[in-house]
Design a protein around this motif. Sequence first.
Motif, PDB file in Angstrom:
ATOM      1  N   GLY A 167     -15.323  45.693 -59.139  1.00 56.82           N
ATOM      2  CA  GLY A 167     -14.725  45.351 -57.856  1.00 56.82           C
ATOM      3  C   GLY A 167     -13.253  44.998 -57.905  1.00 56.82           C
ATOM      4  N   SER A 168     -12.805  44.436 -59.017  1.00 59.38           N
ATOM      5  CA  SER A 168     -11.394  44.042 -59.132  1.00 59.38           C
ATOM      6  C   SER A 168     -10.587  45.143 -59.796  1.00 59.38           C
ATOM      7  N   LEU A 169      -9.377  45.375 -59.285  1.00 58.18           N
ATOM      8  CA  LEU A 169      -8.494  46.375 -59.900  1.00 58.18           C
ATOM      9  C   LEU A 169      -7.621  45.758 -60.981  1.00 58.18           C
ATOM     10  N   SER A 173     -11.662  43.979 -51.442  1.00 57.34           N
ATOM     11  CA  SER A 173     -11.442  45.159 -50.597  1.00 57.34           C
ATOM     12  C   SER A 173     -11.600  46.481 -51.347  1.00 57.34           C
ATOM     13  N   PRO A 174     -11.180  46.590 -52.614  1.00 56.44           N
ATOM     14  CA  PRO A 174     -11.410  47.877 -53.278  1.00 56.44           C
ATOM     15  C   PRO A 174     -12.890  48.255 -53.367  1.00 56.44           C
ATOM     16  N   LEU A 175     -13.741  47.253 -53.575  1.00 54.69           N
ATOM     17  CA  LEU A 175     -15.176  47.556 -53.642  1.00 54.69           C
ATOM     18  C   LEU A 175     -15.727  47.858 -52.257  1.00 54.69           C
ATOM     19  N   SER A 229     -20.654  44.879 -42.457  1.00 55.86           N
ATOM     20  CA  SER A 229     -19.537  43.974 -42.661  1.00 55.86           C
ATOM     21  C   SER A 229     -18.320  44.561 -41.937  1.00 55.86           C
ATOM     22  N   VAL A 230     -17.164  43.983 -42.211  1.00 56.65           N
ATOM     23  CA  VAL A 230     -15.930  44.526 -41.623  1.00 56.65           C
ATOM     24  C   VAL A 230     -15.535  45.791 -42.393  1.00 56.65           C
ATOM     25  N   PRO A 231     -14.825  46.719 -41.757  1.00 58.39           N
ATOM     26  CA  PRO A 231     -14.371  47.926 -42.458  1.00 58.39           C
ATOM     27  C   PRO A 231     -13.430  47.571 -43.608  1.00 58.39           C
ATOM     28  N   SER A 232     -13.374  48.455 -44.595  1.00 60.30           N
ATOM     29  CA  SER A 232     -12.537  48.174 -45.765  1.00 60.30           C
ATOM     30  C   SER A 232     -11.061  47.968 -45.409  1.00 60.30           C
ATOM     31  N   PRO A 233     -10.479  48.690 -44.459  1.00 55.00           N
ATOM     32  CA  PRO A 233      -9.068  48.403 -44.146  1.00 55.00           C
ATOM     33  C   PRO A 233      -8.849  46.964 -43.673  1.00 55.00           C
ATOM     34  N   LEU A 234      -9.808  46.432 -42.916  1.00 53.01           N
ATOM     35  CA  LEU A 234      -9.654  45.051 -42.456  1.00 53.01           C
ATOM     36  C   LEU A 234      -9.904  44.069 -43.605  1.00 53.01           C
ATOM     37  N   LYS A 235     -10.895  44.361 -44.433  1.00 55.60           N
ATOM     38  CA  LYS A 235     -11.121  43.483 -45.593  1.00 55.60           C
ATOM     39  C   LYS A 235      -9.886  43.473 -46.482  1.00 55.60           C
TER      40      LYS A 235
END
Lengths: 161, 161
Positions: free
Chosen positions: A11-13, A88-90, B85-91
Amino acid sequence: MAAKKIAVVIGSLRKDSLNRKFAHEVIALAPPSLAFEIVEIGELALYNQDLEENGATAPQAWTHFRQRIKDVDGVLFFTPEYNRSVPSPLKNAIDVGSRPYGSSVWSGKPAAIISMSPGATGGSAPTTICASRWCSSTCRCCSSRKPISAAPPTCSDRTAS
Amino acid sequence: MAAKKIAVVIGSLRKDSLNRKFAHEVIALAPPSLAFEIVEIGELALYNQDLEENGATAPQAWTHFRQRIKDVDGVLFFTPEYNRSVPSPLKNAIDVGSRPYGSSVWSGKPAAIISMSPGATGGSAPTTICASRWCSSTCRCCSSRKPISAAPPTCSDRTAS
């Protein structure tokens, strides 16, 4: 019997991510019956349906990622907690893999989630959220039991690069 | 009294997003006491701590986004639900705004969340998650009451571009 192919999604970059290090530790311990392969997610464009609709061709990184997940027998997520959820990347990888509508690569895929944190309970949110909300509704997820270790193990630096 | 500046953050990057359209409808109805400004999130690089540590300079889009949120009196999120959940762009916007550690632009910021969906309850997850998990622990979030309309209103196409 051929080894089961297991995608490892981190999950982490961050290069020195504790979860990345732990993933490598687990991979090093794998029995011959399991063939782990790390599937990177840092090059995936933020999910936007417009990028593959109305004649648009999906970004190559999306197509490649989806195919790699389709090709494995299961997925093992290693992820920290960012803002009470997965990073967010995950989340982006989850969204990309779940589309186009009706073609999710996660459907029925066996999966498990491991979360490492320097904090005693810092990884509980991702496992809870993934297990209860997303993963259990799409993947065939492992038990939602969450053993929480008060201190992360010491990882070697074999994975820091 | 000067109008309160309210950032409008839209979770979907889709051009014809229902939530984007609804955001524009709300903006059009705003009283003079509120000055809405849409803050786009599609150009934010996926959050990676390495991009601004150890001598690295944060991506310009991150710095710009953080400053815009710092400069407003409140934030109004319009977002669909992606994978519970929230979309990845928002996360991603949430994660970018929350860092570097100790400098979150969300801290104490008044915020509210609106979620539109063609499904009767399709937007309940983002509002629940944001309100209960993230937003309430950082922003001064609105009540977690969630009125759910069985059908979204018809939006004009003034915002489709």
